[in-house]
Scaffold this motif. Sequence first.
Motif, PDB file in Angstrom:
ATOM      1  N   HIS A 202       0.827  -1.211   0.000  1.00 18.47           N
ATOM      2  CA  HIS A 202       0.000   0.000   0.000  1.00 18.47           C
ATOM      3  C   HIS A 202       0.864   1.264   0.000  1.00 18.47           C
ATOM      4  O   HIS A 202       2.027   1.236   0.410  1.00 18.47           O
ATOM      5  CB  HIS A 202      -0.920   0.005   1.218  1.00 18.47           C
ATOM      6  CG  HIS A 202      -2.008  -1.026   1.143  1.00 18.47           C
ATOM      7  ND1 HIS A 202      -3.282  -0.733   0.733  1.00 18.47           N
ATOM      8  CD2 HIS A 202      -1.987  -2.360   1.404  1.00 18.47           C
ATOM      9  CE1 HIS A 202      -4.017  -1.837   0.766  1.00 18.47           C
ATOM     10  NE2 HIS A 202      -3.257  -2.840   1.167  1.00 18.47           N
ATOM     11  N   ARG A 203       0.249   2.350  -0.456  1.00 15.67           N
ATOM     12  CA  ARG A 203       0.951   3.635  -0.467  1.00 15.67           C
ATOM     13  C   ARG A 203       0.983   4.195   0.952  1.00 15.67           C
ATOM     14  O   ARG A 203      -0.034   4.276   1.631  1.00 15.67           O
ATOM     15  CB  ARG A 203       0.250   4.623  -1.402  1.00 15.67           C
ATOM     16  CG  ARG A 203       1.001   5.938  -1.551  1.00 15.67           C
ATOM     17  CD  ARG A 203       0.551   6.698  -2.782  1.00 15.67           C
ATOM     18  NE  ARG A 203      -0.878   6.953  -2.783  1.00 15.67           N
ATOM     19  CZ  ARG A 203      -1.553   7.432  -3.836  1.00 15.67           C
ATOM     20  NH1 ARG A 203      -0.911   7.667  -4.970  1.00 15.67           N
ATOM     21  NH2 ARG A 203      -2.849   7.640  -3.766  1.00 15.67           N
ATOM     22  N   ILE A 204       2.175   4.620   1.383  1.00 19.51           N
ATOM     23  CA  ILE A 204       2.383   5.062   2.751  1.00 19.51           C
ATOM     24  C   ILE A 204       2.483   6.589   2.814  1.00 19.51           C
ATOM     25  O   ILE A 204       3.159   7.229   2.004  1.00 19.51           O
ATOM     26  CB  ILE A 204       3.661   4.441   3.346  1.00 19.51           C
ATOM     27  CG1 ILE A 204       3.541   2.910   3.346  1.00 19.51           C
ATOM     28  CG2 ILE A 204       3.909   4.957   4.757  1.00 19.51           C
ATOM     29  CD1 ILE A 204       2.404   2.372   4.185  1.00 19.51           C
TER      30      ILE A 204
ATOM     31  N   GLY B 109       3.578   9.718   5.433  1.00 14.23           N
ATOM     32  CA  GLY B 109       4.340   9.917   6.665  1.00 14.23           C
ATOM     33  C   GLY B 109       5.231  11.141   6.605  1.00 14.23           C
ATOM     34  O   GLY B 109       5.060  12.025   5.751  1.00 14.23           O
ATOM     35  N   TYR B 110       6.203  11.174   7.528  1.00 16.81           N
ATOM     36  CA  TYR B 110       7.140  12.296   7.593  1.00 16.81           C
ATOM     37  C   TYR B 110       8.191  12.198   6.479  1.00 16.81           C
ATOM     38  O   TYR B 110       8.523  11.101   6.015  1.00 16.81           O
ATOM     39  CB  TYR B 110       7.888  12.289   8.927  1.00 16.81           C
ATOM     40  CG  TYR B 110       7.116  12.884  10.083  1.00 16.81           C
ATOM     41  CD1 TYR B 110       6.989  14.259  10.230  1.00 16.81           C
ATOM     42  CD2 TYR B 110       6.527  12.062  11.037  1.00 16.81           C
ATOM     43  CE1 TYR B 110       6.291  14.801  11.291  1.00 16.81           C
ATOM     44  CE2 TYR B 110       5.830  12.593  12.118  1.00 16.81           C
ATOM     45  CZ  TYR B 110       5.717  13.973  12.234  1.00 16.81           C
ATOM     46  OH  TYR B 110       5.028  14.505  13.285  1.00 16.81           O
ATOM     47  N   ILE B 111       8.713  13.360   6.083  1.00 16.86           N
ATOM     48  CA  ILE B 111       9.890  13.389   5.217  1.00 16.86           C
ATOM     49  C   ILE B 111      11.047  12.826   6.046  1.00 16.86           C
ATOM     50  O   ILE B 111      11.363  13.368   7.118  1.00 16.86           O
ATOM     51  CB  ILE B 111      10.205  14.825   4.767  1.00 16.86           C
ATOM     52  CG1 ILE B 111       9.022  15.406   3.975  1.00 16.86           C
ATOM     53  CG2 ILE B 111      11.487  14.865   3.936  1.00 16.86           C
ATOM     54  CD1 ILE B 111       9.157  16.890   3.676  1.00 16.86           C
ATOM     55  N   PRO B 112      11.659  11.742   5.622  1.00 17.09           N
ATOM     56  CA  PRO B 112      12.629  11.047   6.482  1.00 17.09           C
ATOM     57  C   PRO B 112      13.733  11.932   7.051  1.00 17.09           C
ATOM     58  O   PRO B 112      14.054  11.832   8.236  1.00 17.09           O
ATOM     59  CB  PRO B 112      13.191   9.960   5.564  1.00 17.09           C
ATOM     60  CG  PRO B 112      12.068   9.664   4.613  1.00 17.09           C
ATOM     61  CD  PRO B 112      11.415  11.001   4.356  1.00 17.09           C
ATOM     62  N   ASP B 113      14.323  12.797   6.229  1.00 19.51           N
ATOM     63  CA  ASP B 113      15.441  13.593   6.742  1.00 19.51           C
ATOM     64  C   ASP B 113      14.989  14.853   7.478  1.00 19.51           C
ATOM     65  O   ASP B 113      15.805  15.681   7.867  1.00 19.51           O
ATOM     66  CB  ASP B 113      16.422  13.953   5.626  1.00 19.51           C
ATOM     67  CG  ASP B 113      15.790  14.823   4.541  1.00 19.51           C
ATOM     68  OD1 ASP B 113      14.575  15.118   4.631  1.00 19.51           O
ATOM     69  OD2 ASP B 113      16.503  15.206   3.599  1.00 19.51           O
ATOM     70  N   MET B 114      13.670  15.002   7.699  1.00 20.82           N
ATOM     71  CA  MET B 114      13.158  16.143   8.458  1.00 20.82           C
ATOM     72  C   MET B 114      12.476  15.702   9.745  1.00 20.82           C
ATOM     73  O   MET B 114      11.763  16.484  10.376  1.00 20.82           O
ATOM     74  CB  MET B 114      12.205  16.975   7.597  1.00 20.82           C
ATOM     75  CG  MET B 114      12.868  17.617   6.399  1.00 20.82           C
ATOM     76  SD  MET B 114      11.793  18.756   5.485  1.00 20.82           S
ATOM     77  CE  MET B 114      11.714  20.131   6.637  1.00 20.82           C
ATOM     78  N   ILE B 115      12.691  14.452  10.143  1.00 21.16           N
ATOM     79  CA  ILE B 115      12.165  13.982  11.431  1.00 21.16           C
ATOM     80  C   ILE B 115      13.054  14.561  12.527  1.00 21.16           C
ATOM     81  O   ILE B 115      14.217  14.175  12.659  1.00 21.16           O
ATOM     82  CB  ILE B 115      12.145  12.442  11.485  1.00 21.16           C
ATOM     83  CG1 ILE B 115      11.174  11.892  10.433  1.00 21.16           C
ATOM     84  CG2 ILE B 115      11.749  11.961  12.870  1.00 21.16           C
ATOM     85  CD1 ILE B 115      11.146  10.376  10.346  1.00 21.16           C
ATOM     86  N   PHE B 116      12.534  15.510  13.295  1.00 24.32           N
ATOM     87  CA  PHE B 116      13.362  16.250  14.235  1.00 24.32           C
ATOM     88  C   PHE B 116      13.512  15.564  15.583  1.00 24.32           C
ATOM     89  O   PHE B 116      14.289  16.000  16.430  1.00 24.32           O
ATOM     90  CB  PHE B 116      12.812  17.670  14.442  1.00 24.32           C
ATOM     91  CG  PHE B 116      11.470  17.733  15.129  1.00 24.32           C
ATOM     92  CD1 PHE B 116      11.373  17.864  16.500  1.00 24.32           C
ATOM     93  CD2 PHE B 116      10.298  17.675  14.385  1.00 24.32           C
ATOM     94  CE1 PHE B 116      10.146  17.928  17.132  1.00 24.32           C
ATOM     95  CE2 PHE B 116       9.060  17.745  15.001  1.00 24.32           C
ATOM     96  CZ  PHE B 116       8.991  17.866  16.387  1.00 24.32           C
TER      97      PHE B 116
ATOM     98  N   GLY C 299       7.771  -1.375   9.797  1.00 28.03           N
ATOM     99  CA  GLY C 299       8.556  -1.933   8.706  1.00 28.03           C
ATOM    100  C   GLY C 299       8.360  -1.259   7.365  1.00 28.03           C
ATOM    101  O   GLY C 299       8.709  -1.842   6.325  1.00 28.03           O
ATOM    102  N   ALA C 300       7.834  -0.036   7.344  1.00 20.94           N
ATOM    103  CA  ALA C 300       7.646   0.679   6.082  1.00 20.94           C
ATOM    104  C   ALA C 300       8.994   1.180   5.577  1.00 20.94           C
ATOM    105  O   ALA C 300       9.704   1.901   6.276  1.00 20.94           O
ATOM    106  CB  ALA C 300       6.684   1.846   6.272  1.00 20.94           C
ATOM    107  N   GLU C 301       9.348   0.802   4.366  1.00 17.32           N
ATOM    108  CA  GLU C 301      10.648   1.180   3.811  1.00 17.32           C
ATOM    109  C   GLU C 301      10.570   2.406   2.906  1.00 17.32           C
ATOM    110  O   GLU C 301      11.580   3.063   2.656  1.00 17.32           O
ATOM    111  CB  GLU C 301      11.234   0.003   3.022  1.00 17.32           C
ATOM    112  CG  GLU C 301      11.491  -1.231   3.885  1.00 17.32           C
ATOM    113  CD  GLU C 301      12.050  -2.376   3.069  1.00 17.32           C
ATOM    114  OE1 GLU C 301      12.147  -2.241   1.831  1.00 17.32           O
ATOM    115  OE2 GLU C 301      12.402  -3.414   3.668  1.00 17.32           O
ATOM    116  N   ARG C 302       9.393   2.726   2.423  1.00 15.38           N
ATOM    117  CA  ARG C 302       9.255   3.841   1.475  1.00 15.38           C
ATOM    118  C   ARG C 302       8.019   4.668   1.811  1.00 15.38           C
ATOM    119  O   ARG C 302       6.943   4.125   2.047  1.00 15.38           O
ATOM    120  CB  ARG C 302       9.130   3.297   0.051  1.00 15.38           C
ATOM    121  CG  ARG C 302       8.903   4.361  -1.018  1.00 15.38           C
ATOM    122  CD  ARG C 302       8.921   3.745  -2.406  1.00 15.38           C
ATOM    123  NE  ARG C 302       8.564   4.722  -3.425  1.00 15.38           N
ATOM    124  CZ  ARG C 302       7.329   4.923  -3.873  1.00 15.38           C
ATOM    125  NH1 ARG C 302       6.329   4.189  -3.386  1.00 15.38           N
ATOM    126  NH2 ARG C 302       7.079   5.824  -4.794  1.00 15.38           N
TER     127      ARG C 302
END
Length: 296
Positions: free
Chosen positions: A186-188, A190-197, A208-211
């Motif tokens: 499924h389409r996930i 979430g947060y922008i990975p490099d902006m998780i503060f 376990g979501a990779e993308r």
Amino acid sequence: MNWDDMRLFLAVARTESLTAAGKALRLDPATLGRRISRLEDVLGCVLFVRSPRGYGMTEAGERLMLRAVQAEQALNEGMEDLRGQEGQLTGSVRIGAPDGVANFLLPQVTAAICDANPGLEVQIVAQPRIFNLSRREADMAIAVSPPKTGRLSVQRITDYRLHLAAHREYLARHPPIRSLADVSGHRIVGYIPDMIFDSELDYLSEIGAERVALASNSVAVQLNWLRAGAGLGIVHDFAMPFAEGVQKVLPEAVQLRRRFYLVRYGDDRKIARLSRFAGLLAEGVRAELARLEALA
């Protein structure tokens, strides 16, 4: 040097911008700039470093800000005493908070506090980042993990819950989700990975979501994607009542728990007005969160 000079200095220090400070003070930025330059001449030191990005404080500016804030707080306390309004809060309080709590909890809580204290002004700075209280970006802040450095006072407010969720129309259009293994198809959202503060916000790694196909640093944007039936994402239980049609997915398998903290500058514990407000805020957040979670 007089209090009006300090008032202008504090506005520029807090906003790091002549334009923003001028709007708050209802003063022309050019005039404000001249006043700041004149203050620096009187003091014989540079308070700000000017750059295209704004006004950053120098070491001298940092030292002056500490004293100016203390003077501001003493003035507010004195005005309250003179008004004889010991039963009511007055003046201004600025709260920094991640946009999830700022959007879905604080408006109701602070409105109720202001209803009981008509002379009070509340400002909510909703930004997905950690606030610098030592620079007085806010009088207090709500955080999802306790700070480990600085002269800060930290109070646990309450725990809150999050679940995997999606809009019922999305679920009707896509293959059923019977286990975590089905989530990968499924389409996930979430947060922008490099902006998780804060590591506490790295929810998707726990499922376990990779993308992350649809990503934003804003909880409100993520929730609106889910409301539009765009995919699956982790949602605060207290936000779900604001998103009709969004429902929990695998509620038994995916149950996340986090905690809110109220963070204040250490010396502020001596200020009765801020301590009273902090108590009302924490109590209100606990009550409103419990109410909304019961509706999720």
